[in-house]
Design a protein around this motif. Structure first.
Motif, PDB file in Angstrom:
ATOM      1  N   GLY A  94      -3.206  -2.212   9.897  1.00 56.64           N
ATOM      2  CA  GLY A  94      -2.115  -2.057   8.946  1.00 56.64           C
ATOM      3  C   GLY A  94      -0.792  -1.928   9.672  1.00 56.64           C
ATOM      4  N   HIS A 136      -1.614 -12.265   1.545  1.00 56.14           N
ATOM      5  CA  HIS A 136      -1.287 -12.241   2.977  1.00 56.14           C
ATOM      6  C   HIS A 136      -1.950 -13.373   3.768  1.00 56.14           C
ATOM      7  CE1 HIS A 136      -5.059 -10.063   2.830  1.00 56.14           C
ATOM      8  NE2 HIS A 136      -4.513  -8.926   2.482  1.00 56.14           N
ATOM      9  N   HIS A 156       0.866  -1.189   0.000  1.00 56.96           N
ATOM     10  CA  HIS A 156       0.000   0.000   0.000  1.00 56.96           C
ATOM     11  C   HIS A 156       0.897   1.232   0.000  1.00 56.96           C
ATOM     12  CE1 HIS A 156      -3.633  -2.375   0.951  1.00 56.96           C
ATOM     13  NE2 HIS A 156      -2.745  -3.161   1.530  1.00 56.96           N
ATOM     14  N   THR A 207      -9.488  -1.750   5.328  1.00 58.57           N
ATOM     15  CA  THR A 207      -9.357  -0.322   5.010  1.00 58.57           C
ATOM     16  C   THR A 207      -9.866   0.001   3.598  1.00 58.57           C
ATOM     17  OG1 THR A 207      -7.352  -0.338   6.359  1.00 58.57           O
ATOM     18  CG2 THR A 207      -7.684   1.592   4.957  1.00 58.57           C
ATOM     19  N   CYS A 255      -3.393  -5.752  12.243  1.00 61.02           N
ATOM     20  CA  CYS A 255      -3.539  -5.671  10.788  1.00 61.02           C
ATOM     21  C   CYS A 255      -4.644  -6.638  10.413  1.00 61.02           C
ATOM     22  CB  CYS A 255      -2.232  -6.079  10.096  1.00 61.02           C
ATOM     23  SG  CYS A 255      -1.762  -7.787  10.425  1.00 61.02           S
ATOM     24  N   LEU A 256      -5.006  -6.617   9.150  1.00 62.74           N
ATOM     25  CA  LEU A 256      -5.999  -7.562   8.654  1.00 62.74           C
ATOM     26  C   LEU A 256      -5.430  -8.321   7.459  1.00 62.74           C
ATOM     27  CD1 LEU A 256      -9.208  -5.391   8.964  1.00 62.74           C
ATOM     28  CD2 LEU A 256      -8.719  -7.506  10.214  1.00 62.74           C
ATOM     29  N   ASN A 303      -6.600   0.415  -2.974  1.00 59.98           N
ATOM     30  CA  ASN A 303      -7.651   0.832  -2.017  1.00 59.98           C
ATOM     31  C   ASN A 303      -7.438   2.262  -1.521  1.00 59.98           C
ATOM     32  OD1 ASN A 303      -5.387  -0.028  -0.492  1.00 59.98           O
ATOM     33  ND2 ASN A 303      -6.649  -0.537   1.283  1.00 59.98           N
ATOM     34  N   ASP A 328       2.522  -6.388   2.313  1.00 61.16           N
ATOM     35  CA  ASP A 328       1.305  -5.741   2.807  1.00 61.16           C
ATOM     36  C   ASP A 328       1.652  -4.555   3.703  1.00 61.16           C
ATOM     37  OD1 ASP A 328      -1.401  -5.234   2.952  1.00 61.16           O
ATOM     38  OD2 ASP A 328      -1.778  -6.705   4.534  1.00 61.16           O
TER      39      ASP A 328
HETATM   40  O1  DOR Z   1      -3.932  -4.445   7.693  1.00 57.78           O
HETATM   41  C1  DOR Z   1      -4.335  -4.117   6.599  1.00 57.78           C
HETATM   42  N1  DOR Z   1      -4.201  -2.855   6.160  1.00 57.78           N
HETATM   43  N2  DOR Z   1      -4.950  -5.013   5.846  1.00 57.78           N
HETATM   44  C2  DOR Z   1      -5.549  -4.683   4.699  1.00 57.78           C
HETATM   45  O2  DOR Z   1      -6.122  -5.549   4.078  1.00 57.78           O
HETATM   46  C3  DOR Z   1      -5.562  -3.274   4.227  1.00 57.78           C
HETATM   47  C4  DOR Z   1      -4.470  -2.517   4.807  1.00 57.78           C
HETATM   48  C5  DOR Z   1      -4.650  -1.023   4.655  1.00 57.78           C
HETATM   49  O3  DOR Z   1      -4.899  -0.561   3.532  1.00 57.78           O
HETATM   50  O4  DOR Z   1      -4.520  -0.300   5.646  1.00 57.78           O
END
Ligand code: DOR
Ligand code: ZN
Length: 340
Positions: A265, A175, A16, A108, A219-220, A42, A248
């Motif tokens: 994130g 991820h 990102h 996000t 995070c995701l 995104n 990521d």
């Molecule tokens: O932790 C994350 N942050 N996972 C995601 O899928 C998106 C990312 C973000 O854009 O901040």
């Protein structure tokens, strides 16, 4: 004991880079380490069209030194309204290297994401026909599914049926965080691969929750229990060419992380390759770092590996508490490798 390793310059197959001021603060770190990166779309608003991706690519290049040899590879953000012809045109014109499937509201800036596979069936058929990779954020968003189970449930409910339906679709399961995802990728055919982040190789869910709630480990998909981390380390450092590097790296302002509702994130870009090197060293697998970081990704994306080399040396890298105001992954820790 190996004290120096030289490998082809790595690529980051999931990052990102953000936009505006944040883009200017973070892009340099990625461009310093990696030759190419798959750039996530995104933004707000998301990058859904060929023209938006071109303009974003120009902003990324404008944020970097003129003589940079870095190449951002752009992706289309899929929505229920995505037009197969627009996606195919972007691929044909060399703008889209892949398209990203965010389940609506999974993470996000995913509010415009896809509500069901059926809604984008025509797009997926077009992608299958031209071999454009589908990059998947693999989590269901159903309120009744525990957040720690969302990836495993996604495999059963979405990914496995999708592949049965469209076996020619080329998929990167992004991820991955579970042993279930590793097993799925290993049992799928050659057109299914996965990226693995440095943070999911280093931390399990305790890092987020023990001794206080630690927003910089959030995070995701969220980090899972230790057995899953071990499965990821085995996959990344093993012999399968289906797993490759994708950081990521997802920077957020410090105040947005250290908040009553902190953003997901982890900003790992500044020391990403050192972080991965540490894992491969700990696993006694330094000889397999180049495959994971520099060979498997290009092979999947049908691109040549980079010719340039980088050298990593054993030696202390002290990770600062802040990088341009953003808290990096490993803040305050010392890593055992440094980039020469
Ligand atoms: O932790 C994350 N942050 N996972 C995601 O899928 C998106 C990312 C973000 O854009 O901040
Ligand atoms: Zn991401």
């Amino acid at each position: 004991m190996t004290d120096t390793i030289t490998l082809r310059r790595p690529d980051d197959w999931h990052v990102h880079l953000r936009d505006g001021d944040m883009l200017g603060r973070v892009a340099g770190a990625t461009a310093l380490q990696f030759a190419r990166t798959i750039v996530m779309p995104n933004l707000a608003p998301p990058v859904t069209s060929v023209s938006a991706a071109r303009a974003y690519r120009d902003r990324i290049m404008a944020a970097l030194p003129r003589d940079t040899r870095f190449t951002p590879l752009m992706t289309a953000y899929l929505t229920d309204d995505s037009d197969p012809q627009e996606i195919a045109r972007g691929a044909a014109e060399g703008v889209f290297t892949a398209a990203k499937l965010y389940p609506a509201n999974a993470t996000t800036n995913s509010a415009h994401g896809v509500t069901s596979i059926a809604a984008i069936r025509n797009v997926l058929e077009a992608m299958e026909a031209i071999g454009l990779p589908l990059l998947v954020h693999g989590e269901v968003t159903d309120a009744d599914i525990d957040i720690f189970d969302r990836e495993a449930v996604f495999i059963d409910r979405v990914l496995a049926p999708l592949l049965r339906d469209m076996p020619g679709l080329r998929i990167v399961f992004e991820h991955v965080t579970t042993a279930d995802a590793v097993a799925f990728v290993e049992s799928a055919d050659a057109d299914v691969a996965a990226t693995i982040t440095p943070h999911h190789l280093h931390i399990n869910r305790n890092a987020m929750l023990v001794g206080g709630i630690r927003p910089h480990a959030y995070c995701l998909p969220v980090a899972k229990r230790e057995a899953h981390r071990q499965a990821l380390r085995k996959a990344a450092t093993g012999t399968s060419d289906r797993f490759f590097l994708g950081t990521d790296s997802a920077p957020h302002e410090r105040a947005a992380k250290e908040s009553a509702c902190g953003c997901a994130g982890i900003f790992n870009a500044p020391f990403a390759i050192e972080s991965y090197a540490q894992v491969f060293d700990d696993e006694g697998a330094l000889d397999r770092l180049e495959a994971f970081a520099s060979l498997n990704g290009p092979a999947f994306y049908r691109l040549p590996p980079n010719e340039e080399r980088i050298t990593l040396k054993r030696g202390e890298t002290i990770v600062p508490d802040l990088v341009d105001g953003i808290v990096p992954f490993h803040a305050g820790e010392t890593l055992g490798w440094s980039l020469a």
